[in-house]
Design a protein around this motif. Structure first.
Motif, mmCIF file in Angstrom:
data_model
loop_
_atom_site.group_PDB
_atom_site.id
_atom_site.type_symbol
_atom_site.label_atom_id
_atom_site.label_comp_id
_atom_site.label_asym_id
_atom_site.label_seq_id
_atom_site.Cartn_x
_atom_site.Cartn_y
_atom_site.Cartn_z
ATOM 1 N N LEU A 141 0.809 -1.221 0.000
ATOM 2 C CA LEU A 141 0.000 0.000 0.000
ATOM 3 C C LEU A 141 0.843 1.272 0.000
ATOM 4 O O LEU A 141 0.470 2.275 -0.617
ATOM 5 C CB LEU A 141 -0.915 0.018 1.235
ATOM 6 N N ARG A 146 -0.577 3.961 -9.038
ATOM 7 C CA ARG A 146 -1.792 3.489 -9.702
ATOM 8 C C ARG A 146 -1.675 3.569 -11.228
ATOM 9 O O ARG A 146 -1.362 4.638 -11.763
ATOM 10 C CB ARG A 146 -2.989 4.335 -9.267
ATOM 11 N N TYR A 150 -6.770 1.589 -12.859
ATOM 12 C CA TYR A 150 -7.015 1.194 -11.468
ATOM 13 C C TYR A 150 -8.395 1.653 -10.986
ATOM 14 O O TYR A 150 -9.135 0.884 -10.346
ATOM 15 C CB TYR A 150 -5.923 1.769 -10.574
ATOM 16 N N LYS A 151 -8.761 2.865 -11.272
ATOM 17 C CA LYS A 151 -10.041 3.392 -10.788
ATOM 18 C C LYS A 151 -11.212 2.585 -11.329
ATOM 19 O O LYS A 151 -12.153 2.260 -10.579
ATOM 20 C CB LYS A 151 -10.187 4.858 -11.197
ATOM 21 N N LEU A 154 -11.393 -0.687 -9.468
ATOM 22 C CA LEU A 154 -11.930 -0.515 -8.118
ATOM 23 C C LEU A 154 -13.452 -0.357 -8.149
ATOM 24 O O LEU A 154 -14.169 -0.956 -7.336
ATOM 25 C CB LEU A 154 -11.276 0.703 -7.458
ATOM 26 N N GLN A 158 -16.065 -2.838 -6.292
ATOM 27 C CA GLN A 158 -17.034 -2.335 -5.327
ATOM 28 C C GLN A 158 -18.457 -2.728 -5.705
ATOM 29 O O GLN A 158 -19.292 -3.008 -4.832
ATOM 30 C CB GLN A 158 -16.925 -0.813 -5.216
ATOM 31 N N ASN A 179 -4.184 -3.638 -3.011
ATOM 32 C CA ASN A 179 -4.697 -2.268 -2.917
ATOM 33 C C ASN A 179 -6.191 -2.211 -3.210
ATOM 34 O O ASN A 179 -6.942 -1.506 -2.518
ATOM 35 C CB ASN A 179 -3.939 -1.355 -3.873
ATOM 36 N N GLU A 183 -8.966 -0.994 -0.374
ATOM 37 C CA GLU A 183 -9.813 0.182 -0.642
ATOM 38 C C GLU A 183 -11.286 -0.195 -0.689
ATOM 39 O O GLU A 183 -12.147 0.558 -0.199
ATOM 40 C CB GLU A 183 -9.387 0.836 -1.952
ATOM 41 N N ILE A 186 -12.454 -0.710 2.947
ATOM 42 C CA ILE A 186 -12.615 0.560 3.657
ATOM 43 C C ILE A 186 -13.879 1.266 3.200
ATOM 44 O O ILE A 186 -14.660 1.791 4.018
ATOM 45 C CB ILE A 186 -11.379 1.448 3.418
ATOM 46 N N ASP A 187 -14.114 1.280 1.910
ATOM 47 C CA ASP A 187 -15.306 1.936 1.381
ATOM 48 C C ASP A 187 -16.572 1.237 1.865
ATOM 49 O O ASP A 187 -17.615 1.881 2.034
ATOM 50 C CB ASP A 187 -15.252 1.931 -0.145
ATOM 51 N N GLY A 193 -9.910 -1.460 7.696
ATOM 52 C CA GLY A 193 -9.685 -2.021 6.358
ATOM 53 C C GLY A 193 -9.894 -3.506 6.298
ATOM 54 O O GLY A 193 -9.627 -4.141 5.266
#
Length: 755
Positions: A141, A146, A150-151, A154, A158, A179, A183, A186-187, A193
């Motif tokens: 981490l 990134r 990556y976005k 993610l 999610q 990672n 993330e 956490i979200d 985490g």
């Protein structure tokens, strides 16, 4: 090369006992029946007389395309061989470096496995899971860079709670997975985490009955792609399992990332029909990874400049360009932080022999192996050319043309061949406005190491590899022929005596001109190695001596051809000695053509001064002896030949024309000798007219120098003046092919010699 080879089977007129010229399958028989370029084919098996040799020499102008192809092969081969010997990166490779097998990256450089990370970690009772400890997790981490995808990955995780990260190894996919899991947890509101687990038995996790044993947890499942050839574990990642696992994970507020190679089989089917498969994470800048691991996410500008300067000085920047893997960048960052010798670590990292040894130890698939060998032989060729050759090699090895009907190399290159790029960039790195993507290795020396390893270690492939390479030598694409010939020379570096007996002797005495040309090219590449230069020159000296058999005569032609390449450029006196031996055969003019072509090549490589001096010496007697006539014929041939340029450019005229001002005195003497002697006189007049009618039309700036040349000839004793005045007048008055320069030159000659 030892004298024992002189008695080899091939040199007595037979083929190589193992392969030889019989390595050409029926499909290539048609190509070998095509006539060789005019002036390069065998003009009969016996001695050639003067009249036939001069006809063969003049035929070179009848088919410009044939001459252009032969000259282009030589030009490409010389360029590749030159790069091998004078690589601008500063790297060098020697015979011993390819076969010591003692160099190891060690430590952090063993980046393609995670055994060290997983040993000693207790597995959970619920599905063969091992917790990813905080120190390892934080390591992924803290300095993560990134990639552009990556976005999106993610957001998909999610939403679906499960994604298949289909990325090649070495791209930082494990760090990305950790990672993404952290993330996403956490979200989703997991405390601290949550906890992340790595599967130690993918088959348990991928079973139909598996359910997540932990609430608010992340799961990492990494599938070994070597099991992708029909493995039930790999095939279990189908749309049914993906849907069921995603639902179970969502129910426990947990997430999973499955790491695989590029989708294939049932996973490829699932990728097209479900949202779970993500295969476009994007590349990571390895240099940025190193900088972040050394200086942190917000480096000081001065420290960053100093670090980049150190990377450049040590070769680390170039090493990361050749092997842009995040794990390698992290390993180099450790070296920098520990203040160890960075240059020493980079030298180990860039060692091509070790890269190749490790690659071959990890890749047992015949498809990948064939592509690597094909790329090494044909580096710089288009992707389609390389992939077609790889398929042909594979077919030769398995003897089944239908085994690879569904293979798509492009889909797996990043996974199987990380050392290879397929790019539309030109050799200097700039983008080409058009043209197909070309295949090349990231490191300039890996190609050589792949060839050496394949030839020296893959013992069961040697017969088929040689037969396949032999077929490439008669390919319709001249670039393929040239690259294959150079590859044959590189393979011989490890044991040139073996190569001589195994294939070079039979190739050098082949009845097929492109094969003989390839043998000459290969010998030049071998001779480029300092320790082998004398051995090659000794071989050429022996082959050039007048022989009695048809095979020996063909080997003399090969020797003459080889003398005109890079060997001759580096040692023009040695080359001209070989050419003189070949040219001086008493009652045989058969070597006139290959000697003439080699003289053209030597001139083109900046050795015209030495060539003209030799021709003056060889024709010094100025009598009716064959050697005088042969020498003057060679001179006139080299004075008229144009040189094929690169695609899209006009052909370049003879070097003797472009350097006429510098070479004035020896040129004047040779022109005078040629114009004064029959039957060479007819050839001399035709060549002089080409200079005035064709070359002068395109390059009139040299006419003043040519005028001085002709005046110098006209002032000589004998009939030189009368001859020049007469023929300049004839050419200027010719209605069908008028020579505008002839009239003014005639006036100048008359005016200068009337006083």
């Amino acid at each position: 090369m030892s004298d024992e080879a002189t008695a080899s089977h091939a040199e007595r007129g037979g083929a190589d006992p193992a392969v030889g010229d019989r390595s050409v399958p029926a499909g290539d028989a048609t190509a070998e029946k095509h006539p060789a370029p005019s002036g390069t084919a065998d003009e009969g098996e016996g001695p050639l007389n003067e009249a036939a040799a001069l006809v063969a020499l003049s035929k070179g102008a009848d088919d410009p395309q044939e001459w252009a192809d032969a000259a282009r092969v030589a030009q490409i081969a010389d360029l590749i061989a030159h790069r091998l010997r004078d690589d601008p990166s500063g790297l060098r490779i020697g015979t011993l470096a390819l076969f010591q097998d003692t160099v190891s990256f060690g430590g952090g450089f063993n980046v393609h496995g995670h055994a060290a990370e997983r040993t000693g970690v207790p597995a959970s009772a619920g599905g063969s899971l091992a917790r990813i400890e905080p120190d390892e997790q934080n390591g992924h981490l803290a300095c993560y860079v990134r990639p552009h995808g990556y976005k999106s990955a993610l957001e998909l995780l999610q939403e679906c709670h499960l994604i298949v990260l289909a990325q090649p190894p070495g791209t930082g996919r494990a760090a990305a997975a950790v990672n993404l899991l952290v993330e996403a947890l956490i979200d989703a509101g997991a405390a601290d985490g949550g906890s992340c687990y790595r599967s130690t038995d993918p088959s348990a996790v991928l079973s139909a009955t598996w359910t997540p044993p932990h609430q608010n947890a992340g799961y990492l499942v990494e599938l070994d792609d070597r099991s992708a050839r029909g493995s039930t574990v790999y095939d279990a990642v189908d749309s049914g399992w993906l849907t069921a696992a995603a639902s179970a994970l969502k129910a426990r507020n947990s997430f999973m990332v499955v790491i695989t190679g590029p989708p294939r089989g049932v996973l490829a089917w699932a990728a097209d029909r479900t949202p779970y498969v993500f295969s476009d994470l994007g590349a990571i800048d390895a240099t940025e990874v190193l900088e972040r691991h050394v200086l942190g996410p917000a480096p000081d500008e001065a420290e960053l400049r100093d670090l980049r300067a150190r990377l450049a000085r040590s070769g680390a920047a170039e090493a990361l360009r050749e092997q842009p893997e995040p794990a390698i960048a992290v390993a180099l960052a450790r070296t920098v932080r520990a203040r160890r010798d960075l240059a020493e670590q980079v030298a180990l990292l860039r060692d091509p022999s070790e890269q190749v040894r490790q690659w071959f130890s990890r890749h047992e698939d015949l498809e990948a192996l064939c592509f690597a060998v094909s790329a090494a032989v044909l580096e710089g060729s288009s992707y389609l050319t390389v992939s077609d050759a790889a398929i042909q090699l594979h077919t030769a090895l398995v003897r089944d043309p239908y085994t690879l009907t569904g293979l798509r190399y492009r889909d797996r290159l990043g996974h199987d061949q990380p050392w290879i790029t397929v790019s539309g960039a030109a050799d200097d790195g700039t983008a080409r406005p058009f043209g197909p993507p070309k295949v090349s290795f990231r490191s300039p020396l890996v190609r050589q190491a792949v060839l050496a390893h394949a030839w020296s270690y893959l013992d069961g492939m040697r017969n088929e590899l040689l037969a396949w390479l032999r077929r490439l030598l008669v390919h319709s694409d001249v670039e393929v022929r040239a690259r294959a010939a150079v590859a044959a020379g590189v393979m011989a570096w490890s044991d040139h005596e073996h190569a001589l007996h195994r294939y070079l002797s039979s190739w050098s005495s082949s009845t097929v001109w492109p094969v003989r040309q390839a043998a000459a090219t290969a010998l030049g590449v071998i001779g480029g190695q300092p320790g082998l230069t004398e051995a090659v020159w000794g071989r050429l000296d022996r082959w050039a001596v007048e022989g009695t058999s048809a095979a020996a005569r063909r080997q003399a032609k090969t020797a003459a051809t080889a003398a005109g390449g890079l060997l001759g450029r580096d040692a023009p006196d040695r080359a001209l000695a070989v050419l003189r031996i070949a040219l001086a055969w008493k009652d045989d003019w058969g070597n006139l053509v290959p000697v003439a072509w080699s003289v053209v090549r030597l001139n083109d490589q900046g050795r015209a001064d030495a060539v003209l001096a030799a021709l003056l010496e060889w024709s010094k007697a100025q009598d009716l002896s064959p050697m005088v006539a042969k020498s003057l014929s060679v001179f006139l041939f080299s004075a008229e030949r144009t040189h094929p340029a690169t695609a899209g450019e006009a052909d370049r005229p003879s070097v003797l024309w472009t350097r006429v001002g510098e070479l004035g005195r020896p040129l004047e003497e040779l022109w005078a000798r040629a114009l004064a002697r029959k039957p060479i006189q007819e050839q001399a007049l035709a060549t002089l007219r080409t200079w005035l009618t064709d070359y002068a039309e395109r390059d009139p700036r040299r006419l003043p120098v040519v005028r001085e040349l002709l005046i110098g000839i006209a002032r000589r004793p004998g009939k030189h003046r009368e001859r020049l005045v007469y023929w300049l007048g004839v050419w200027s008055a010719d209605r069908e092919r008028p020579c505008r320069a002839a009239a003014s030159l005639r006036e100048a000659v008359v005016a200068a010699t009337s006083r």
